[in-house]
Design an enzyme around this catalytic site. Structure first.
Site, PDB file in Angstrom:
ATOM      1  N   HIS A 200      11.963 103.181  32.187  1.00  0.00           N
ATOM      2  CA  HIS A 200      13.090 104.084  32.469  1.00  0.00           C
ATOM      3  C   HIS A 200      12.597 105.513  32.624  1.00  0.00           C
ATOM      4  CE1 HIS A 200      14.907 100.545  30.577  1.00  0.00           C
ATOM      5  NE2 HIS A 200      15.965 100.822  31.316  1.00  0.00           N
TER       6      HIS A 200
ATOM      7  N   ASP B  88      14.063 102.551  36.048  1.00  0.00           N
ATOM      8  CA  ASP B  88      15.512 102.444  36.179  1.00  0.00           C
ATOM      9  C   ASP B  88      16.232 103.654  35.574  1.00  0.00           C
ATOM     10  OD1 ASP B  88      14.751  99.955  37.053  1.00  0.00           O
ATOM     11  OD2 ASP B  88      16.091  98.832  35.728  1.00  0.00           O
TER      12      ASP B  88
ATOM     13  N   HIS C 110      21.212 100.695  41.382  1.00  0.00           N
ATOM     14  CA  HIS C 110      21.358 100.242  39.995  1.00  0.00           C
ATOM     15  C   HIS C 110      22.757 100.558  39.471  1.00  0.00           C
ATOM     16  CE1 HIS C 110      19.898  98.682  36.263  1.00  0.00           C
ATOM     17  NE2 HIS C 110      19.721  99.827  35.644  1.00  0.00           N
TER      18      HIS C 110
HETATM   19 ZN    ZN Z   1      19.583 100.195  33.622  1.00  0.00          ZN
END
Ligand code: ZN
Length: 221
Positions: A164, A9, A62
């Site tokens: 991430h 993400d 996102h």
């Molecule tokens: Zn996020």
């Protein structure tokens, strides 16, 4: 033995995403990248999203700014600004199921994630809302997250893990994590566990009230 689906993400990031893609490619692992819309305005980051797509990864939405969780935004145009704008930028990199992942700040699964007008937008737009069941907090503990990640994998049959591709240093350990997960019996897969997808192609298929704030009194029609 356990199943493991990986998601990355908050990218793409030029200093991190290429390494993540190389590391996945060497192992033949396909994942999903939930990208931030405003980052795609940068041609270099947009090229990274294209590369991920071309290498078989899925691209998800996102939000545009990843600033205030959507369930806490008073603006009636939140969905347009945060979701639709990002989906336009993702363009033909989008998966047919239109993956969208909200955020609550710190990985919380609560009513900060959504609000009624956002649910309405996701339904009308045929989106799939993709949550998670594993979040080893790589951003918080860039050198120690692997042990937590392995524990979470062992604790359930199928983990959908949030990592991430951000310049925290955590992704320096991605290869080690993948190797150790493999030794522990991981079966890497790209699809998402049903329990983590409460809205699928616009249809609400699981209870979502705990993820929807009351910041708006009723669903706009
Ligand atoms: Zn996020």
């Amino acid at each position: 033995m356990f199943d493991l689906t990986l998601s990355f993400d908050n990218g793409p990031e030029p200093d991190v995403t290429p390494h993540v893609l190389d590391t996945l490619a060497r192992r033949g692992i396909k994942a999903t990248f939930f990208v931030i819309g405003e980052k795609l305005l940068d041609p270099e980051r947009r090229r990274l999203a294209t590369r991920a797509h071309d290498e078989g990864h899925w691209i998800g939405n996102h939000t545009f700014t990843h600033s205030v969780p959507l369930g806490q935004q008073h603006d009636p145009d939140t969905a347009e600004h945060e979701i639709a704008r990002t989906q336009d930028l993702i363009g033909d990199l989008a998966h047919a199921k239109r993956w969208f992942r909200p955020f609550g700040g710190g990985g919380n699964l609560d009513d900060r994630l959504l609000k009624p007008s956002v649910v309405q937008h996701l339904s009308a737009g045929g989106y799939s809302c993709v949550l998670w069941n594993s979040i080893p907090r790589d951003w918080y503990d860039p050198d120690g997250w692997i042990e937590r990640a392995l524990e979470q994998c062992r604790a359930q049959a199928w983990s959908l893990m949030v990592l991430h591709d951000l310049p925290t240093g955590a992704m320096r350990h991605l290869a080690t994590f993948l190797d150790r997960a493999g030794e522990a019996g991981a079966n890497f897969r790209q699809e998402f566990p049903r329990d983590c997808v409460p809205i699928r192609a616009g249809e609400i298929v699981l209870p979502i009230t705990s993820f929807v704030s009351t910041i708006e009194e009723s669903i706009a029609s």
